[in-house]
Design an enzyme around this catalytic site. Structure first.
Site: not given
Ligand code: GUN
Length: 296
Positions: A54, A98, A121
């Site tokens: 990311k 996350q 998100d």
């Molecule tokens: N963990 C796995 N996929 C995601 C996601 O799309 N967003 C977040 N914040 N954590 C994750």
């Protein structure tokens, strides 16, 4: 007749290029650099890989990337204090915590403490409510990526029968809302659904998001259906580690009209949509027009 394979890797590259164009315009015309903060608590190896990816892609499209890596034993109060600081930081337009979080932290409480306008998100209850009532919201990245691919393939989705297999808050439920918003007739199927084969066989669009390797075979499908496979499952086959989806690609690609592969389908779209959401959040925060083609 073999299905068209939808190339998510190439599509994600076009989304990132659009994001980069918007970022360049925001900088040149308004002196604004969109900023994304990612918070990682603990040392889950898969989460570390995602967070690194990311950060790298955020910088590649010209945005500011900030990473906060906290110890696994971080207290809820300290995490909430960091989120409060990011909520009030004018250089940060998107905040992502996350998941999963260590067990002693209340995920719902943490997510709902993010300013909804910065919730890239789309997990905050306000955004969930806004999406389900058809109002402007931040949309979860994976379903947004699926919607973009479906719109690109079909143009209008109006009137199509869609089945979403899986009812998670992250994918299944928001995916169903987005398809409904595009005037599909939507069914959400799950582990307790009766005669699931018959339900899937009615669908023009199948989105599989259950997290069970190769659960959906081709003979469940209506010939010509469009199949979006959200699953990313690690399995061992013939002594080798392999990534497979929730759909049995070999049999499904004989029946479907179009299908996303694993890897190289939905996966690359998730981070591309995170970047899209960040530039959208930045434009909204500054009262500027939203970037076209990057929102639901
Ligand atoms: N963990 C796995 N996929 C995601 C996601 O799309 N967003 C977040 N914040 N954590 C994750």
């Amino acid at each position: 007749m073999a299905a068209t394979v939808i190339d998510g890797k190439a599509f994600a590259a076009t989304v990132r290029a659009k994001v980069a164009g918007h970022v360049a315009r925001l900088k040149e015309e308004h002196g604004i650099t969109p900023g994304l903060a990612v918070v990682l608590v603990g040392e889950d190896p898969a989460s570390q890989v995602y967070v690194r990816s990311k950060g790298k892609q955020t910088v590649e499209v010209g945005m500011k990337s900030v990473e906060h890596k906290l110890d696994a034993s971080t207290s809820e109060a300290d995490l909430l204090a960091l989120i409060d600081q990011l909520n009030n930081d004018p250089e940060i337009h998107g905040i992502l915590v996350q998941l999963p979080l260590p067990k002693h932290l209340d995920e719902d409480l943490v997510i709902n403490s993010i300013n909804p306008a910065k919730d890239v998100d789309g997990f905050h209850i306000s955004n969930v409510g806004l999406l389900s009532t058809g109002q402007k919201s931040m949309v979860p990245c994976t379903p947004l990526g699926c919607l973009m691919m479906l719109r690109d393939h079909h143009g209008s989705l109006s009137g199509m029968d869609a089945v979403v297999i899986g009812r998670s808050n992250i994918v299944g439920k928001p995916m169903a809302q987005l398809l409904l918003g595009d005037s599909c007739t939507v069914t959400i199927a799950h582990s307790r659904t009766k005669n699931i084969e018959e339900v899937v066989r009615r669908a023009d669009i199948v989105v599989a998001a259950v997290g069970r390797p190769e659960m959906v075979p081709g003979d469940w499908m209506k010939p010509g259906a469009t199949v979006i496979d959200v699953g990313i499952n690690r399995i061992e086959r013939d002594g080798k580690n392999k990534l497979v989806g929730d759909v049995d690609f070999a049999s499904a690609s004989e029946v479907a009209g179009a299908i996303t592969p694993v890897p190289g389908g939905v996966g690359p779209m998730t981070i591309a949509c995170l970047l899209a959401n960040t530039v959208t959040a930045c434009a909204r925060a500054n009262g500027l027009p939203e970037p076209e083609g990057l929102t639901a």
